[in-house]
Design an enzyme around this catalytic site. Structure first.
Site, PDB file in Angstrom:
ATOM      1  CB  ILE A 175       3.541  54.862 -35.970  1.00  0.00           C
ATOM      2  CG1 ILE A 175       4.045  53.999 -34.804  1.00  0.00           C
ATOM      3  CG2 ILE A 175       4.333  56.161 -36.062  1.00  0.00           C
ATOM      4  CD1 ILE A 175       5.469  53.481 -35.002  1.00  0.00           C
TER       5      ILE A 175
ATOM      6  CG  ASN B 139       5.329  61.276 -36.710  1.00  0.00           C
ATOM      7  OD1 ASN B 139       6.211  62.052 -36.346  1.00  0.00           O
ATOM      8  ND2 ASN B 139       5.279  60.783 -37.957  1.00  0.00           N
TER       9      ASN B 139
ATOM     10  CE1 TYR C 250       3.919  71.804 -37.612  1.00  0.00           C
ATOM     11  CE2 TYR C 250       5.451  73.359 -36.637  1.00  0.00           C
ATOM     12  CZ  TYR C 250       5.097  72.059 -36.924  1.00  0.00           C
ATOM     13  OH  TYR C 250       5.905  71.007 -36.524  1.00  0.00           O
TER      14      TYR C 250
ATOM     15  CE  LYS D  43       2.880  69.615 -34.896  1.00  0.00           C
ATOM     16  NZ  LYS D  43       2.711  68.157 -34.880  1.00  0.00           N
TER      17      LYS D  43
ATOM     18  CB  THR E  35      12.213  65.575 -41.798  1.00  0.00           C
ATOM     19  OG1 THR E  35      11.646  66.837 -41.420  1.00  0.00           O
ATOM     20  CG2 THR E  35      12.603  64.791 -40.561  1.00  0.00           C
TER      21      THR E  35
HETATM   22  N1  LIG Z   1      11.149  68.272 -38.727  1.00  0.00           N
HETATM   23  C1  LIG Z   1      11.210  69.077 -37.694  1.00  0.00           C
HETATM   24  O1  LIG Z   1      12.193  69.822 -37.529  1.00  0.00           O
HETATM   25  C2  LIG Z   1      10.120  69.063 -36.667  1.00  0.00           C
HETATM   26  C3  LIG Z   1      10.233  69.945 -35.574  1.00  0.00           C
HETATM   27  C4  LIG Z   1       9.246  69.921 -34.580  1.00  0.00           C
HETATM   28  C5  LIG Z   1       8.178  69.053 -34.691  1.00  0.00           C
HETATM   29  N2  LIG Z   1       8.095  68.228 -35.778  1.00  0.00           N
HETATM   30  C6  LIG Z   1       6.954  67.314 -35.828  1.00  0.00           C
HETATM   31  O2  LIG Z   1       7.441  65.986 -35.969  1.00  0.00           O
HETATM   32  C7  LIG Z   1       6.479  65.190 -36.690  1.00  0.00           C
HETATM   33  C8  LIG Z   1       7.140  64.484 -37.852  1.00  0.00           C
HETATM   34  O3  LIG Z   1       7.665  65.451 -38.719  1.00  0.00           O
HETATM   35  P1  LIG Z   1       8.698  65.103 -39.893  1.00  0.00           P
HETATM   36  O4  LIG Z   1       9.678  66.201 -39.908  1.00  0.00           O
HETATM   37  O5  LIG Z   1       9.129  63.687 -39.780  1.00  0.00           O
HETATM   38  O6  LIG Z   1       7.750  65.312 -41.157  1.00  0.00           O
HETATM   39  P2  LIG Z   1       7.835  64.730 -42.649  1.00  0.00           P
HETATM   40  O7  LIG Z   1       9.191  64.213 -42.943  1.00  0.00           O
HETATM   41  O8  LIG Z   1       7.250  65.790 -43.507  1.00  0.00           O
HETATM   42  O9  LIG Z   1       6.830  63.477 -42.568  1.00  0.00           O
HETATM   43  C9  LIG Z   1       5.476  63.693 -42.292  1.00  0.00           C
HETATM   44  C10 LIG Z   1       4.733  62.377 -42.259  1.00  0.00           C
HETATM   45  O10 LIG Z   1       3.343  62.676 -42.097  1.00  0.00           O
HETATM   46  C11 LIG Z   1       2.608  62.046 -43.148  1.00  0.00           C
HETATM   47  N3  LIG Z   1       1.479  62.845 -43.587  1.00  0.00           N
HETATM   48  C12 LIG Z   1       1.463  64.150 -43.956  1.00  0.00           C
HETATM   49  N4  LIG Z   1       0.263  64.476 -44.422  1.00  0.00           N
HETATM   50  C13 LIG Z   1      -0.512  63.360 -44.378  1.00  0.00           C
HETATM   51  C14 LIG Z   1      -1.834  63.061 -44.753  1.00  0.00           C
HETATM   52  N5  LIG Z   1      -2.638  63.978 -45.308  1.00  0.00           N
HETATM   53  N6  LIG Z   1      -2.303  61.802 -44.556  1.00  0.00           N
HETATM   54  C15 LIG Z   1      -1.500  60.855 -44.038  1.00  0.00           C
HETATM   55  N7  LIG Z   1      -0.228  61.075 -43.644  1.00  0.00           N
HETATM   56  C16 LIG Z   1       0.259  62.322 -43.839  1.00  0.00           C
HETATM   57  C17 LIG Z   1       3.610  61.928 -44.314  1.00  0.00           C
HETATM   58  O11 LIG Z   1       3.224  60.852 -45.166  1.00  0.00           O
HETATM   59  P3  LIG Z   1       2.662  61.034 -46.656  1.00  0.00           P
HETATM   60  O12 LIG Z   1       3.173  62.330 -47.179  1.00  0.00           O
HETATM   61  O13 LIG Z   1       3.200  59.815 -47.354  1.00  0.00           O
HETATM   62  O14 LIG Z   1       1.181  61.001 -46.505  1.00  0.00           O
HETATM   63  C18 LIG Z   1       4.896  61.588 -43.557  1.00  0.00           C
HETATM   64  O15 LIG Z   1       4.982  60.206 -43.332  1.00  0.00           O
HETATM   65  C19 LIG Z   1       5.365  66.161 -37.099  1.00  0.00           C
HETATM   66  O16 LIG Z   1       4.314  66.084 -36.159  1.00  0.00           O
HETATM   67  C20 LIG Z   1       6.035  67.526 -37.023  1.00  0.00           C
HETATM   68  O17 LIG Z   1       5.108  68.558 -36.803  1.00  0.00           O
HETATM   69  C21 LIG Z   1       9.023  68.215 -36.759  1.00  0.00           C
END
Ligand SMILES: NC(=O)c1ccc[n+]([C@@H]2O[C@H](COP(=O)([O-])OP(=O)(O)OC[C@H]3O[C@@H](n4cnc5c(N)ncnc54)[C@H](OP(=O)(O)O)[C@@H]3O)[C@@H](O)[C@H]2O)c1
Length: 251
Positions: free
Chosen positions: A6, A85, A152, A156, A189
């Protein structure tokens, strides 16, 4: 043993998916720049192994996944799932005012890394009878234009087309591998925090997203993760190429 790899397990949705799969006896390999001490110290039926990687660095991403593949080739793997993810929402800014380095990192993490990893993954298990499952996490933003989310929405949308095309290829090749999209809808998040902190000149809809938080409309990641995990634990229910959305579960 059952394994899941993951990306983005340091926090947010990825951390919740990892924990729930570990509770279901799946051995999880997680990746992020940051660590996740809670998962590393957890006493659950499934183990947790972390690889620190910056997915915007494609050479580092390739080398890390080659290491993961070598590790897995030495294990008795009965099922193997990949959940892509990790993603960035930034830069939140109109085209014409963006920082090129930030734009490059965005495209690398959200689109190029999943493509590179999928390529490595399908190549690595070409000659085995394992049926692979790959879940790519998308967003509703792939299907609508939002002022300030040009990067973004584009990455996507690219991930959606890529997933559908790889699913079609695997179908025509008769490999039995399944590649599908998971749309988590809106979750509470850090990514949402970043969205709320944008200036209205960068992101016109910022008040709408502030209201989602104020009105408690953002779902907990554990609730959203359960929808994906239930699906992953019932592999037979997964349709190759499907678009699976949380919105279809919580209407
Ligand atoms: N939150 C929402 O409302 C929402 C809505 C629709 C879709 N999504 C999608 O759901 C997924 C998860 O989102 P989330 O809200 O859980 O995001 P989040 O809380 O910002 O977490 C993002 C994760 O991605 C990792 N990441 C980011 N940049 C990275 C890099 N350069 N290298 C390695 N890892 C990296 C971060 O780890 P590190 O920073 O530690 O590297 C973190 O573990 C994403 O694909 C997002 O587009 C989210």
């Amino acid at each position: 043993m059952k394994y899941a790899v993951i990306t983005g397990t340091s926090k947010g949705l990825g951390a919740s998916v990892a924990k729930q799969l570990m509770e279901a006896s799946v051995h999880v390999i997680g990746l992020a720049r940051g660590k996740n001490q809670e998962l590393e110290n957890a006493d659950l039926p499934g183990s947790y192994k972390h690889y620190q990687v910056d997915l915007s660095d494609i050479e580092q991403t390739e080398a890390t996944f080659q290491n993961i593949i070598s590790f897995l080739k030495g294990q008795l793997v009965e099922s193997l799932q990949l959940v892509q993810n990790a993603a960035l929402v930034s830069p939140i800014e109109q085209a014409g005012k963006q920082d090129i380095a930030q734009l490059t990192a965005h495209v690398h993490v959200n689109l190029l890394a999943p493509m590179v990893v999928t390529n490595l993954w399908l190549d690595a298990w070409r000659d085995t009878d394992l049926s692979l499952v790959i879940a790519n996490v998308t967003s509703g933003a792939a299907n609508r234009s939002v002022y300030g989310w040009n990067a973004y929405g584009s990455t996507k949308a690219g991930l959606d087309r890529y997933t559908n095309t790889v699913a079609l290829e695997q179908e025509m090749l008769g490999t039995g591998h399944k590649v599908f999209l998971f749309d988590p809808s809106i979750m509470d998040t850090d990514m949402q925090g970043e969205i709320r902190s944008a200036d209205p000149s960068q992101f016109v809809d910022v008040d709408q997203f502030k209201n989602y938080k104020a009105e408690n409309k953002l779902r907990d990641t554990d609730v959203v993760a359960k929808v994906l995990v239930d699906r992953l634990l019932n592999e037979a229910s997964i349709q190759n190429g499907e678009y699976y959305s949380v919105k279809n579960i919580f209407k």
